[in-house]
Design an enzyme around this catalytic site. Structure first.
Site, short mmCIF file in Angstrom:
data_model
loop_
_atom_site.label_atom_id
_atom_site.label_comp_id
_atom_site.label_asym_id
_atom_site.label_seq_id
_atom_site.Cartn_x
_atom_site.Cartn_y
_atom_site.Cartn_z
N LYS A 185 -37.79 -9.05 20.17
CA LYS A 185 -36.94 -7.97 19.31
C LYS A 185 -36.31 -6.86 20.17
CE LYS A 185 -37.56 -5.37 15.15
NZ LYS A 185 -38.49 -4.85 13.88
N SER A 192 -41.43 -5.44 8.37
CA SER A 192 -40.32 -6.09 9.24
C SER A 192 -40.83 -7.19 9.77
CB SER A 192 -39.77 -4.90 10.27
OG SER A 192 -39.18 -3.98 9.32
N SER A 208 -36.20 -5.99 9.61
CA SER A 208 -35.55 -5.71 11.01
C SER A 208 -36.08 -6.96 11.94
CB SER A 208 -35.76 -4.34 11.29
OG SER A 208 -37.40 -4.20 11.65
#
Length: 426
Positions: free
Chosen positions: A74, A167, A143
């Site tokens: 990420k 997330s 996210s």
């Protein structure tokens, strides 16, 4: 691309194939890269790919538990050899001087970092570019959406996410993969962009529960840390709709009923185990803590680069700076008290069963996702796993969220393996 490419193999099976000399890490990577070339224009999971470096490392990868398998990271997690942009123009050309602890540990275990997966601006309120791989007109979730979509679409066998609200669990549910968020900061967050330090968790996204354990063990550097023997008896499961059950969609209600019936037929004891009324204050306390800590964590960006922040994020940070310190302390006291109560409640069962999200993925990638069913458990610091295997009325995935006892992450995964097997074989 063929549906039987090596990229369809998960972590465990790929390791087994490499160790048996059935194929190489370079062979596996080649099929992953081909999948990305085919699907990335539609999925938009990768703001940065390090294909040349990955190919070079895969050709010489022979050691380490992860055997040269590619993993996505990420884009709020630092990597010393590729940009970490945080989804923001402020960091458009930023390459950190060092890896985050989790990245360094994965590399030490033989993993290849294939690239950075897409995330909204500072993993917050402005939607990112990623689409849902099951239907690109729908949201991929929160996210960590780039990580979840890349794993779900067979671009990589595993990826890293984070969770301060929901997330990891929500995109896992929306995209139909396993999401694992261990007990609070069991996985190191050094080198991960802080959102709210008392709530931030590192998460793992894979296509099986066992693969999630393998990756988590590589991150902590202790083989067996997340492994427990198979269950010797069916588990005792508490069905905990939580105080937010009225917000659950019909598809989630149906999936919960179907799952409970399935687990009971498999021998599990499933009982109602809703949280006491006292837990109704958890969400407001969580939000107060989140906005207060987030505004301080982004103080540099807020004061020095405000014009480069989105209006939505600026509004959230404004709200955080307006929270009185006394209100923040009161919110902290509430969640600490509820964590103690939650430990007593969960102790009555092997695990709790609750929705991963209100329903299946919403139409429109910019549609705000619900956060109710994830942030409740994030605030309580309990380990959770989202298990795929069910679909809603639109045919999109709906996950089961399994909640474990604090610090008993290995046992939680053992129960989840049992549940996963019953879902797969139903």
């Amino acid at each position: 691309m063929s549906d039987d490419g090596l990229n369809r193999l998960g972590i465990k099976d790929a390791i087994r194939g490499i160790e048996a000399n059935q194929f190489t890490a370079a062979d596996y990577l080649k099929d992953c890269v081909a999948r990305i070339a085919e699907r990335e224009p539609a999925i938009k999971a990768w703001p940065h790919l390090a294909l040349d470096d990955a190919a070079k490392h895969a050709r010489i990868a022979t050691k380490g538990r992860l055997r040269g398998l590619p993993i996505g990271v990420k884009d709020i997690i630092d990597t010393h050899d590729m940009p970490t942009r945080h989804g923001s123009p402020i960091y458009a050309n930023s390459v950190p001087p060092a890896d985050a602890a989790c990245v360094a540990m994965l590399r030490a275990a033989g993993a290849i970092i294939l690239g950075k997966t897409a995330t909204p601006e500072f993993a917050a309120v402005t939607p990112g570019p990623t689409t849902n791989p099951h239907n690109t007109a729908h949201s991929p979730g929160g996210s960590s959406s780039g990580s979840a979509a890349a794993v779900a679409d067979f671009m990589v066998p595993a990826a890293l996410g984070t969770q301060t609200v929901g997330s990891t669990i929500r995109p896992a549910s929306y995209c139909g993969v396993v999401g694992f968020v261990p007990s609070f900061q069991v996985l190191p967050v050094a080198g991960v962009k802080t959102q709210a330090s008392s709530l931030d968790h590192l998460g793992v996204l894979t296509r099986s529960v066992e693969d999630a354990a393998i990756v988590a063990e590589a991150i902590v550097g202790n083989e067996g840390a997340f492994s427990a023997p198979d269950l010797t008896r069916p588990p005792r499961i508490g069905f905990c709709p939580s105080p937010h059950w009225p917000q659950a969609y019909d598809s989630t209600r149906r999936v919960m009923d179907e799952a409970m019936a399935l687990l009971r037929r498999a021998g599990a004891i499933v009982e109602d185990a809703d949280m006491p009324a006292s837990f109704s204050d958890v969400l407001n306390a969580h939000l107060t803590i989140l906005v207060y800590e987030f505004s301080r964590a982004l103080a540099f960006e807020y004061f020095s680069h405000r014009s480069l922040l989105s209006e939505k994020l600026t509004g959230l940070l404004d709200r955080g700076f307006a929270v009185p310190y006394g209100d923040y302390l009161s919110a902290c006291e509430i969640v600490v008290a509820r964590r103690i109560e939650a430990d007593r409640h969960v102790a009555r069962y092997d695990v709790l069963l609750t929705p991963s999200a209100s329903g299946e993925a919403l139409l429109g990638i910019n549609t705000p996702s619900d956060m109710l069913f994830q942030r409740f458990w994030t605030a309580l610091h309990l380990p959770v796993v989202s298990i795929p295997g069910f679909t809603g009325v639109t045919g999109l995935p709906v996950g089961l969220q399994i909640v474990g006892k604090r610090g008993k992450d290995a046992y939680l995964l053992s129960v989840c393996r049992w549940i996963e097997q019953k879902i797969v074989n139903r």
